[in-house]
Design a protein around this motif. Structure first.
Motif: not given
Length: 418
Positions: A156-157, A162-167
């Motif tokens: 998750l880190c 990369y700002g991809l945790d939104s997915q």
């Protein structure tokens, strides 16, 4: 019962239509089905999917201190005795790069990902370094939730960087946590005591609390193999209860009644198949039996097998509908007091066919009517997300045989009947 979805973060879809390409991250060469991440996402959207559930690489990407590991050597599970193309072809895989590339493509196409780990159930089959498996299995059972909670934290880190945790639709530490050998296995076949199972529940709870503190924007799930709650194992601090509905699995048992009718006379042994696993636990046995049967199948008999399956399906159709209804009744009864406010999902469903060449399901309209009935019921009782069938991903025959039917089923769950 209609579930309240007020606990769903606003950026996530109203409903999840979930596919199940288990090892999609583990692509190693351009000819691999999952190598082209953008193509994967385009094909999912075309078929009405907005979510993918897969093995997240936990334990294979970082060490326990968070240090990035070198690319992992993979092997084809069970080598030549692999019955389905779902199993990775092998080679070296840079899992961190694959993770970022996969999520970047998912964000571009508005697809969401469910993160899970099958390490102690299946993933060790494809690890091409026996010593690596030995190190992971050497983690003391009562330290495994803590360890894999950390591995998930590091993943998750990486996504957050990369700002991809939104997915991330949601994340779970283990797939089918109720089936892990260390906890007693399915139906507690290994007789794990209640006291020890309660200890595993506390360790699972602690690992989820750790993850929630580190990643408050992420939903965390408890995943089980059937629609019921074993309260001596179930952590209570989860956001999603993800259970599996294999109400039609028993259809294929009819092939076991007269195995000699379907099998070649000159057969590979179970011991030979098992020798191609570089680490083994007791839970592997049912898969060895399954692979033994399909490795020895006389494929000239497949038309006859499909004809028999169609006949048995017709005979048992009322039973399958009834079992589906009972699954939902049991789910509703079990979760009222345990998970009154959690989101519900079905991460695997209907049946499992261990060989690509048997295509009864793809061809049968009565089968698809049953699937659509399931999806309508799941929508009616308020499931947030579901698979339409476990074997529905780019490496399965249905993907290109029935794309219009896949989309029809997904739209039924998303929008209801037309």
């Amino acid at each position: 019962m209609v579930r309240n979805m007020q606990n769903k973060p606003s950026h996530l879809p109203e409903r999840l239509t979930i596919s199940f390409p288990l090892w999609a991250l583990y692509a190693t060469e351009e000819t691999d089905t999952y190598y082209d991440c953008d193509k994967i996402m385009r094909e999912h959207v075309e078929r009405g999917f907005n979510c993918i559930r897969l093995d997240d690489g936990a334990g294979l990407m970082h060490d326990l201190d968070g240090n990035l590991l070198p690319p992992i050597k993979l092997k084809r599970a069970f080598d030549q005795y692999t019955a389905r193309k779902v199993f990775t072809p092998g080679g070296y895989c840079d899992l961190r790069k694959r993770l970022i590339d996969f999520f970047t493509a998912a964000k571009k196409h508005n697809v969401y990902i469910i993160l899970s780990s099958w390490y102690f159930l299946h993933t060790y089959w494809i690890v091409g370094e026996p010593e690596f498996n030995k190190r992971i299995f050497a983690i003391e059972p009562h330290k495994r939730y803590e360890a894999f909670g950390k591995f998930l934290h590091y993943i998750l880190c990486e996504l957050e960087e990369y700002g991809l945790d939104s997915q991330v639709a949601f994340a779970e530490i283990f797939n089918e946590a109720n089936g892990l050998t260390m906890c007693g296995g399915y139906d507690n076949m290994y007789n794990c005591s209640t006291e020890e199972r309660l200890q595993f529940r506390q360790e699972h709870t602690d690992a989820i609390n750790f993850l929630k503190e580190k990643h408050p924007q992420i939903l965390f799930a408890y995943d089980v193999s059937w629609p019921t709650v074993e309260q001596d194992l179930a952590p209570l601090n989860v956001d999603v209860f993800n259970c599996h509905h294999y109400f039609m699995w028993s259809l294929y048992n009819c092939l076991d009644e007269e195995p000699d009718k379907w099998l070649l006379p000159d057969r590979v042994t179970r011991e030979e198949i098992l020798s191609h696993v570089n680490y083994s636990e007791l839970a592997t046995q049912d898969w060895i039996d399954r692979l033994w049967f399909y490795s020895n199948l006389d494929k000239t008999k497949i038309p006859e097998i499909e004809e028999m399956l169609a006949k048995v399906f017709d005979e048992k159709l009322d039973f399958f509908y009834e079992k589906l209804h009972k699954n939902i009744e049991r789910l509703e009864a079990d979760i009222k007091g345990v998970y009154p406010n959690t989101l519900l999902a079905c991460g695997e469903s209907v049946s499992f066919v261990a060989i690509d060449e048997i295509l009864f399901e793809e061809k049968s309209e009565k089968y698809w009517d049953l699937v659509k009935h399931m999806l309508s019921m799941f929508r009616e009782v308020g499931l947030w997300g579901t698979t339409m069938r476990t074997l529905c991903a780019p490496e399965t025959p249905v993907w290109y045989m029935r794309p219009e039917k896949i989309r029809e089923c997904n739209e039924l769950f998303l929008y209801g009947p037309k």
